[in-house]
Design a protein around this motif. Structure first.
Motif, PDB file in Angstrom:
ATOM      1  N   ALA A  47       0.817  -1.213   0.000  1.00 60.29           N
ATOM      2  CA  ALA A  47       0.000   0.000   0.000  1.00 60.29           C
ATOM      3  C   ALA A  47       0.855   1.269   0.000  1.00 60.29           C
ATOM      4  CB  ALA A  47      -0.926   0.003   1.207  1.00 60.29           C
ATOM      5  N   GLY A  48       2.167   1.106  -0.023  1.00 60.04           N
ATOM      6  CA  GLY A  48       3.048   2.260  -0.075  1.00 60.04           C
ATOM      7  C   GLY A  48       3.626   2.657   1.268  1.00 60.04           C
ATOM      8  N   ALA A  49       3.401   1.836   2.301  1.00 60.54           N
ATOM      9  CA  ALA A  49       3.977   2.072   3.632  1.00 60.54           C
ATOM     10  C   ALA A  49       3.695   3.487   4.143  1.00 60.54           C
ATOM     11  CB  ALA A  49       5.468   1.765   3.633  1.00 60.54           C
ATOM     12  N   LEU A  50       2.438   3.781   4.328  1.00 62.18           N
ATOM     13  CA  LEU A  50       2.056   5.072   4.904  1.00 62.18           C
ATOM     14  C   LEU A  50       2.734   5.240   6.259  1.00 62.18           C
ATOM     15  CD1 LEU A  50      -1.792   4.954   4.268  1.00 62.18           C
ATOM     16  CD2 LEU A  50      -0.117   6.297   3.014  1.00 62.18           C
ATOM     17  N   SER A  51       2.780   6.450   6.747  1.00 59.33           N
ATOM     18  CA  SER A  51       3.340   6.662   8.080  1.00 59.33           C
ATOM     19  C   SER A  51       2.435   5.958   9.087  1.00 59.33           C
ATOM     20  CB  SER A  51       3.437   8.149   8.410  1.00 59.33           C
ATOM     21  OG  SER A  51       2.184   8.652   8.819  1.00 59.33           O
ATOM     22  N   PRO A  56      -4.076   4.541  10.987  1.00 62.85           N
ATOM     23  CA  PRO A  56      -5.309   4.546  11.787  1.00 62.85           C
ATOM     24  C   PRO A  56      -6.341   5.561  11.306  1.00 62.85           C
ATOM     25  CG  PRO A  56      -3.401   4.468  13.224  1.00 62.85           C
ATOM     26  CD  PRO A  56      -2.891   4.737  11.833  1.00 62.85           C
ATOM     27  N   HIS A  57      -5.885   6.714  10.846  1.00 68.23           N
ATOM     28  CA  HIS A  57      -6.816   7.740  10.365  1.00 68.23           C
ATOM     29  C   HIS A  57      -7.484   7.320   9.061  1.00 68.23           C
ATOM     30  CE1 HIS A  57      -5.935  10.678  13.438  1.00 68.23           C
ATOM     31  NE2 HIS A  57      -4.655  10.367  13.319  1.00 68.23           N
ATOM     32  N   GLN A  58      -6.746   6.643   8.197  1.00 70.23           N
ATOM     33  CA  GLN A  58      -7.299   6.188   6.917  1.00 70.23           C
ATOM     34  C   GLN A  58      -8.210   4.975   7.084  1.00 70.23           C
ATOM     35  OE1 GLN A  58      -5.827   6.627   3.338  1.00 70.23           O
ATOM     36  NE2 GLN A  58      -4.493   8.324   3.795  1.00 70.23           N
ATOM     37  N   ASN A  82      -7.160  -8.231  18.351  1.00 69.68           N
ATOM     38  CA  ASN A  82      -8.578  -8.447  18.075  1.00 69.68           C
ATOM     39  C   ASN A  82      -8.883  -8.090  16.621  1.00 69.68           C
ATOM     40  OD1 ASN A  82      -8.972  -5.574  17.956  1.00 69.68           O
ATOM     41  ND2 ASN A  82      -9.158  -5.531  20.183  1.00 69.68           N
ATOM     42  N   GLU A  83     -10.096  -8.397  16.244  1.00 68.27           N
ATOM     43  CA  GLU A  83     -10.531  -8.158  14.861  1.00 68.27           C
ATOM     44  C   GLU A  83     -10.524  -6.674  14.514  1.00 68.27           C
ATOM     45  OE1 GLU A  83     -14.503  -8.914  12.152  1.00 68.27           O
ATOM     46  OE2 GLU A  83     -14.172 -10.192  13.892  1.00 68.27           O
ATOM     47  N   LYS A  84     -10.842  -5.806  15.474  1.00 69.88           N
ATOM     48  CA  LYS A  84     -10.862  -4.361  15.211  1.00 69.88           C
ATOM     49  C   LYS A  84      -9.478  -3.871  14.792  1.00 69.88           C
ATOM     50  CE  LYS A  84     -14.680  -2.977  18.151  1.00 69.88           C
ATOM     51  NZ  LYS A  84     -15.094  -2.170  19.301  1.00 69.88           N
ATOM     52  N   GLN A  85      -8.434  -4.344  15.472  1.00 62.65           N
ATOM     53  CA  GLN A  85      -7.080  -3.937  15.101  1.00 62.65           C
ATOM     54  C   GLN A  85      -6.722  -4.446  13.715  1.00 62.65           C
ATOM     55  OE1 GLN A  85      -4.328  -5.187  18.150  1.00 62.65           O
ATOM     56  NE2 GLN A  85      -4.659  -3.322  19.324  1.00 62.65           N
ATOM     57  N   LEU A  86      -7.040  -5.697  13.450  1.00 60.46           N
ATOM     58  CA  LEU A  86      -6.728  -6.265  12.135  1.00 60.46           C
ATOM     59  C   LEU A  86      -7.453  -5.499  11.028  1.00 60.46           C
ATOM     60  CD1 LEU A  86      -5.388  -8.387  10.363  1.00 60.46           C
ATOM     61  CD2 LEU A  86      -7.330  -9.890  10.833  1.00 60.46           C
ATOM     62  N   LEU A  87      -8.723  -5.238  11.217  1.00 62.28           N
ATOM     63  CA  LEU A  87      -9.489  -4.510  10.201  1.00 62.28           C
ATOM     64  C   LEU A  87      -8.978  -3.073  10.034  1.00 62.28           C
ATOM     65  CD1 LEU A  87     -13.096  -5.803  10.888  1.00 62.28           C
ATOM     66  CD2 LEU A  87     -11.579  -6.379   8.975  1.00 62.28           C
ATOM     67  N   ALA A  88      -8.528  -2.434  11.108  1.00 66.68           N
ATOM     68  CA  ALA A  88      -7.970  -1.090  10.999  1.00 66.68           C
ATOM     69  C   ALA A  88      -6.730  -1.093  10.127  1.00 66.68           C
ATOM     70  CB  ALA A  88      -7.661  -0.526  12.387  1.00 66.68           C
ATOM     71  N   VAL A  90      -5.982  -3.430   7.736  1.00 64.68           N
ATOM     72  CA  VAL A  90      -6.377  -3.770   6.378  1.00 64.68           C
ATOM     73  C   VAL A  90      -7.034  -2.582   5.678  1.00 64.68           C
ATOM     74  CG1 VAL A  90      -7.918  -5.244   4.998  1.00 64.68           C
ATOM     75  CG2 VAL A  90      -6.584  -6.242   6.862  1.00 64.68           C
ATOM     76  N   HIS A  91      -7.903  -1.880   6.360  1.00 65.20           N
ATOM     77  CA  HIS A  91      -8.601  -0.751   5.745  1.00 65.20           C
ATOM     78  C   HIS A  91      -7.740   0.506   5.686  1.00 65.20           C
ATOM     79  CE1 HIS A  91     -12.368  -2.833   5.300  1.00 65.20           C
ATOM     80  NE2 HIS A  91     -12.265  -3.251   6.542  1.00 65.20           N
ATOM     81  N   GLY A  92      -6.749   0.605   6.557  1.00 64.97           N
ATOM     82  CA  GLY A  92      -5.883   1.779   6.594  1.00 64.97           C
ATOM     83  C   GLY A  92      -4.864   1.737   5.502  1.00 64.97           C
TER      84      GLY A  92
END
Length: 92
Positions: A47-51, A56-58, A82-88, A90-92
Motif C-alpha cells: 500500500a506504499g507504507a504510509l506513516s 489509523p486515520h485512513q 482483536n478483529e478491530k485492530q486487524l481490520l484497521a 487492512v482498511h488503513g
C-alpha cells in the motif's frame, strides 16, 4: 489515493522490502501468527507504507489502533489482539 498511483509505486520501489517479501499469501493459506504477520507486512508495504500516524486515520476507525501498536505489528513484534485492530490495518 487519487491519480495513477505513481507515488505509491515509487515509494514501494524506494523502500524495497516488498521484493523481499515475495508474493501475497491468499487468506486461505494463513494458518498461524507468523503467516498473519507476514501478510500484514506485505499489505502495508504494497500500500506504499504510509506513516504509522496515517494508517489509523485512513482506516475509518482511528481509535481501534494506536500508532505504537501499529508499529509493533508491522515490525512483527506482536500481532493484532482483536478483529478491530486487524481490520484497521487492512482498511488503513
Amino acid at each position: 489515493m487519487a491519480g495513477c498511483g505513481c507515488g505509491i509505486r515509487a515509494r514501494i520501489k524506494e523502500r524495497g522490502p516488498l521484493a523481499e517479501l515475495g508474493t501475497a499469501l491468499h487468506p486461505s493459506l494463513i494458518s498461524d501468527g507468523r503467516d498473519l504477520s507476514r501478510a500484514i507486512e506485505y499489505l502495508y508495504e504494497a500500500a506504499g507504507a504510509l506513516s504509522f500516524h496515517e494508517v489509523p486515520h485512513q482506516s475509518g476507525n482511528k481509535h481501534a489502533l494506536s500508532t505504537s501498536t501499529l508499529r509493533r505489528i508491522i515490525l512483527r513484534l506482536t500481532s493484532p489482539v482483536n478483529e478491530k485492530q486487524l481490520l484497521a490495518i487492512v482498511h488503513g
